[in-house]
Design an enzyme around this catalytic site. Structure first.
Site, PDB file in Angstrom:
ATOM      1  N   LYS A   1       0.217   3.931   2.717  1.00 39.85           N
ATOM      2  CA  LYS A   1       0.767   3.653   4.046  1.00 39.85           C
ATOM      3  C   LYS A   1       2.255   4.000   4.093  1.00 39.85           C
ATOM      4  O   LYS A   1       2.735   4.570   5.067  1.00 39.85           O
ATOM      5  CB  LYS A   1       0.601   2.169   4.389  1.00 39.85           C
ATOM      6  CG  LYS A   1      -0.807   1.748   4.753  1.00 39.85           C
ATOM      7  CD  LYS A   1      -0.739   0.307   5.253  1.00 39.85           C
ATOM      8  CE  LYS A   1      -2.089  -0.257   5.602  1.00 39.85           C
ATOM      9  NZ  LYS A   1      -1.974  -1.661   6.057  1.00 39.85           N
TER      10      LYS A   1
ATOM     11  N   ASP B   1      -1.040  -3.984  10.552  1.00 40.26           N
ATOM     12  CA  ASP B   1      -2.366  -4.414  10.103  1.00 40.26           C
ATOM     13  C   ASP B   1      -3.344  -3.464  10.757  1.00 40.26           C
ATOM     14  O   ASP B   1      -3.217  -3.138  11.942  1.00 40.26           O
ATOM     15  CB  ASP B   1      -2.657  -5.856  10.496  1.00 40.26           C
ATOM     16  CG  ASP B   1      -3.894  -6.362   9.755  1.00 40.26           C
ATOM     17  OD1 ASP B   1      -3.912  -6.266   8.505  1.00 40.26           O
ATOM     18  OD2 ASP B   1      -4.842  -6.818  10.405  1.00 40.26           O
TER      19      ASP B   1
ATOM     20  N   LYS C   1      -3.316  14.611   9.716  1.00 38.71           N
ATOM     21  CA  LYS C   1      -3.659  13.187   9.893  1.00 38.71           C
ATOM     22  C   LYS C   1      -2.462  12.435  10.479  1.00 38.71           C
ATOM     23  O   LYS C   1      -2.617  11.597  11.363  1.00 38.71           O
ATOM     24  CB  LYS C   1      -4.072  12.544   8.557  1.00 38.71           C
ATOM     25  CG  LYS C   1      -4.337  11.038   8.714  1.00 38.71           C
ATOM     26  CD  LYS C   1      -4.691  10.275   7.452  1.00 38.71           C
ATOM     27  CE  LYS C   1      -4.800   8.788   7.775  1.00 38.71           C
ATOM     28  NZ  LYS C   1      -5.001   7.918   6.618  1.00 38.71           N
TER      29      LYS C   1
ATOM     30  N   ASP D   1     -11.068   7.279   5.025  1.00 35.73           N
ATOM     31  CA  ASP D   1     -10.807   8.660   5.481  1.00 35.73           C
ATOM     32  C   ASP D   1     -11.953   9.643   5.175  1.00 35.73           C
ATOM     33  O   ASP D   1     -12.239  10.508   6.003  1.00 35.73           O
ATOM     34  CB  ASP D   1      -9.496   9.197   4.887  1.00 35.73           C
ATOM     35  CG  ASP D   1      -8.264   8.612   5.570  1.00 35.73           C
ATOM     36  OD1 ASP D   1      -8.417   7.947   6.609  1.00 35.73           O
ATOM     37  OD2 ASP D   1      -7.148   8.823   5.054  1.00 35.73           O
TER      38      ASP D   1
ATOM     39  N   PHE E   1      -6.701   7.944   2.235  1.00 35.47           N
ATOM     40  CA  PHE E   1      -7.145   6.748   1.517  1.00 35.47           C
ATOM     41  C   PHE E   1      -8.208   6.036   2.347  1.00 35.47           C
ATOM     42  O   PHE E   1      -8.561   6.473   3.448  1.00 35.47           O
ATOM     43  CB  PHE E   1      -5.954   5.815   1.220  1.00 35.47           C
ATOM     44  CG  PHE E   1      -5.400   5.103   2.428  1.00 35.47           C
ATOM     45  CD1 PHE E   1      -4.550   5.748   3.299  1.00 35.47           C
ATOM     46  CD2 PHE E   1      -5.738   3.779   2.698  1.00 35.47           C
ATOM     47  CE1 PHE E   1      -4.041   5.100   4.424  1.00 35.47           C
ATOM     48  CE2 PHE E   1      -5.233   3.111   3.814  1.00 35.47           C
ATOM     49  CZ  PHE E   1      -4.379   3.784   4.682  1.00 35.47           C
ATOM     50  N   GLY E   2      -8.691   4.930   1.825  1.00 34.79           N
ATOM     51  CA  GLY E   2      -9.607   4.070   2.576  1.00 34.79           C
ATOM     52  C   GLY E   2     -10.854   4.796   3.049  1.00 34.79           C
ATOM     53  O   GLY E   2     -11.528   5.499   2.290  1.00 34.79           O
TER      54      GLY E   2
ATOM     55  N   HIS F   1      -4.119   6.453  13.968  1.00 32.86           N
ATOM     56  CA  HIS F   1      -3.778   5.161  14.573  1.00 32.86           C
ATOM     57  C   HIS F   1      -2.377   4.735  14.153  1.00 32.86           C
ATOM     58  O   HIS F   1      -1.598   4.240  14.950  1.00 32.86           O
ATOM     59  CB  HIS F   1      -4.826   4.124  14.145  1.00 32.86           C
ATOM     60  CG  HIS F   1      -5.135   4.131  12.665  1.00 32.86           C
ATOM     61  ND1 HIS F   1      -5.450   5.286  11.987  1.00 32.86           N
ATOM     62  CD2 HIS F   1      -5.133   3.148  11.725  1.00 32.86           C
ATOM     63  CE1 HIS F   1      -5.649   5.008  10.720  1.00 32.86           C
ATOM     64  NE2 HIS F   1      -5.463   3.708  10.524  1.00 32.86           N
TER      65      HIS F   1
ATOM     66  N   ASN G   1       0.837  -1.194   0.000  1.00 32.49           N
ATOM     67  CA  ASN G   1       0.000   0.000   0.000  1.00 32.49           C
ATOM     68  C   ASN G   1       0.883   1.260   0.000  1.00 32.49           C
ATOM     69  O   ASN G   1       1.502   1.602   1.012  1.00 32.49           O
ATOM     70  CB  ASN G   1      -0.903  -0.054   1.252  1.00 32.49           C
ATOM     71  CG  ASN G   1      -1.873   1.103   1.338  1.00 32.49           C
ATOM     72  OD1 ASN G   1      -1.597   2.194   0.867  1.00 32.49           O
ATOM     73  ND2 ASN G   1      -3.008   0.862   1.977  1.00 32.49           N
TER      74      ASN G   1
HETATM   75  P1  IMP Z   1      -4.685  -3.560   5.855  1.00 34.23           P
HETATM   76  O1  IMP Z   1      -4.137  -2.943   7.120  1.00 34.23           O
HETATM   77  O2  IMP Z   1      -3.759  -3.361   4.705  1.00 34.23           O
HETATM   78  O3  IMP Z   1      -5.122  -4.985   6.049  1.00 34.23           O
HETATM   79  O4  IMP Z   1      -5.987  -2.769   5.386  1.00 34.23           O
HETATM   80  C1  IMP Z   1      -6.885  -2.265   6.264  1.00 34.23           C
HETATM   81  C2  IMP Z   1      -8.037  -1.547   5.612  1.00 34.23           C
HETATM   82  O5  IMP Z   1      -8.557  -0.684   6.638  1.00 34.23           O
HETATM   83  C3  IMP Z   1      -7.689  -0.627   4.438  1.00 34.23           C
HETATM   84  O6  IMP Z   1      -7.911  -1.256   3.200  1.00 34.23           O
HETATM   85  C4  IMP Z   1      -8.660   0.533   4.631  1.00 34.23           C
HETATM   86  O7  IMP Z   1      -9.915   0.218   4.068  1.00 34.23           O
HETATM   87  C5  IMP Z   1      -8.812   0.592   6.147  1.00 34.23           C
HETATM   88  N1  IMP Z   1      -7.826   1.530   6.707  1.00 34.23           N
HETATM   89  C6  IMP Z   1      -6.703   1.241   7.415  1.00 34.23           C
HETATM   90  N2  IMP Z   1      -6.050   2.356   7.762  1.00 34.23           N
HETATM   91  C7  IMP Z   1      -6.751   3.377   7.251  1.00 34.23           C
HETATM   92  C8  IMP Z   1      -6.555   4.801   7.247  1.00 34.23           C
HETATM   93  O8  IMP Z   1      -5.562   5.350   7.752  1.00 34.23           O
HETATM   94  N3  IMP Z   1      -7.511   5.504   6.631  1.00 34.23           N
HETATM   95  C9  IMP Z   1      -8.605   4.937   6.054  1.00 34.23           C
HETATM   96  N4  IMP Z   1      -8.818   3.638   5.978  1.00 34.23           N
HETATM   97  C10 IMP Z   1      -7.885   2.843   6.587  1.00 34.23           C
END
Ligand code: IMP
Length: 199
Positions: free
Chosen positions: A14, A73, A179, A155, A152-153, A184, A11
């Site tokens: 990230k 994660d 942010k 947000d 992303f995600g 987190h 990602n």
């Molecule tokens: P993973 O940690 O790669 O398994 O993915 C976790 C999922 O949680 C991501 O695909 C996002 O949908 C969501 N996510 C994790 N961290 C964030 C963030 O900082 N902002 C928004 N969505 C997040």
């Protein structure tokens, strides 16, 4: 660079966040050099907690002399949905846009909008041995509709409790440097950096 870390992720958002969090927290642009494994990096995340999945991802990175290995994660835990999508945040729907639509539909008419982002991180040494594990959280609530284009995600629909400006509500409306002070991921990485500074 003072320290080198291979960050087990596919990602790019990230990765960019870790670089900015480190810059902000240490005030030093040379403190950590982050690289990522050759794509595709897609280990099977079959753990039953964020902590277990971050260890699975860290152990999927090939150790290299002189490099720490780090993996995270993360996910969104919504109180009214009994903590869902939680561990399954990445697999909640096929695309990010569909994930947000599904969340807003599930939350439609719900008065309790409380939610939190969780991020578990695992740090390994250059032999692949566990050095340190930690987690970070970001408390907030789910917005009624999307706002903002940064990040992303989820947000665009996450309103953190901690914010500097009442006009700016969702994480996606914030400049990345805000942010990256309160997220987190920032709260977990600060503890990883402190561990590295003290060891
Ligand atoms: P993973 O940690 O790669 O398994 O993915 C976790 C999922 O949680 C991501 O695909 C996002 O949908 C969501 N996510 C994790 N961290 C964030 C963030 O900082 N902002 C928004 N969505 C997040």
């Amino acid at each position: 660079m003072k320290h080198k870390i291979i960050f087990g992720t596919g990602n790019a958002h990230k990765l960019e966040e870790l670089r900015e969090i480190t810059r902000i927290f240490t005030g030093d642009t040379n403190f950590i050099e982050f690289t990522t494994p050759e794509p595709p990096f897609d280990p099977i995340e079959n753990g039953s907690t964020f902590e277990e999945n971050s260890l699975i991802k860290a152990q999927a990175v090939k150790p290299q002399n002189g490099y720490y290995i780090l993996a995270d994660d993360s996910g969104l835990c919504v109180e009214a949905l009994d903590g869902r999508p939680g561990l399954y945040s990445a697999r909640y729907a096929p695309s990010q846009d569909e994930k947000i639509s599904k969340l807003l539909t599930e939350m439609h008419g719900n008065q309790n909008r409380r939610a939190k982002f969780v991020c578990a991180m695992t740090l390994l040494n250059d032999k692949g041995e566990i050095l340190f594990k930690t987690t970070g959280e970001c408390q907030g609530k789910i917005a009624l509709s999307r706002a903002g284009t940064n990040g992303f995600g989820f947000d665009p629909v996450f309103i953190p409790d901690e914010k500097q400006n009442e006009e700016i509500k969702t994480l996606a409306q914030m400049p990345s440097d805000i942010k990256n002070q309160i997220s987190h991921r920032a709260n977990a990485l600060k503890k990883i950096i402190t561990f590295i500074q003290n060891n």
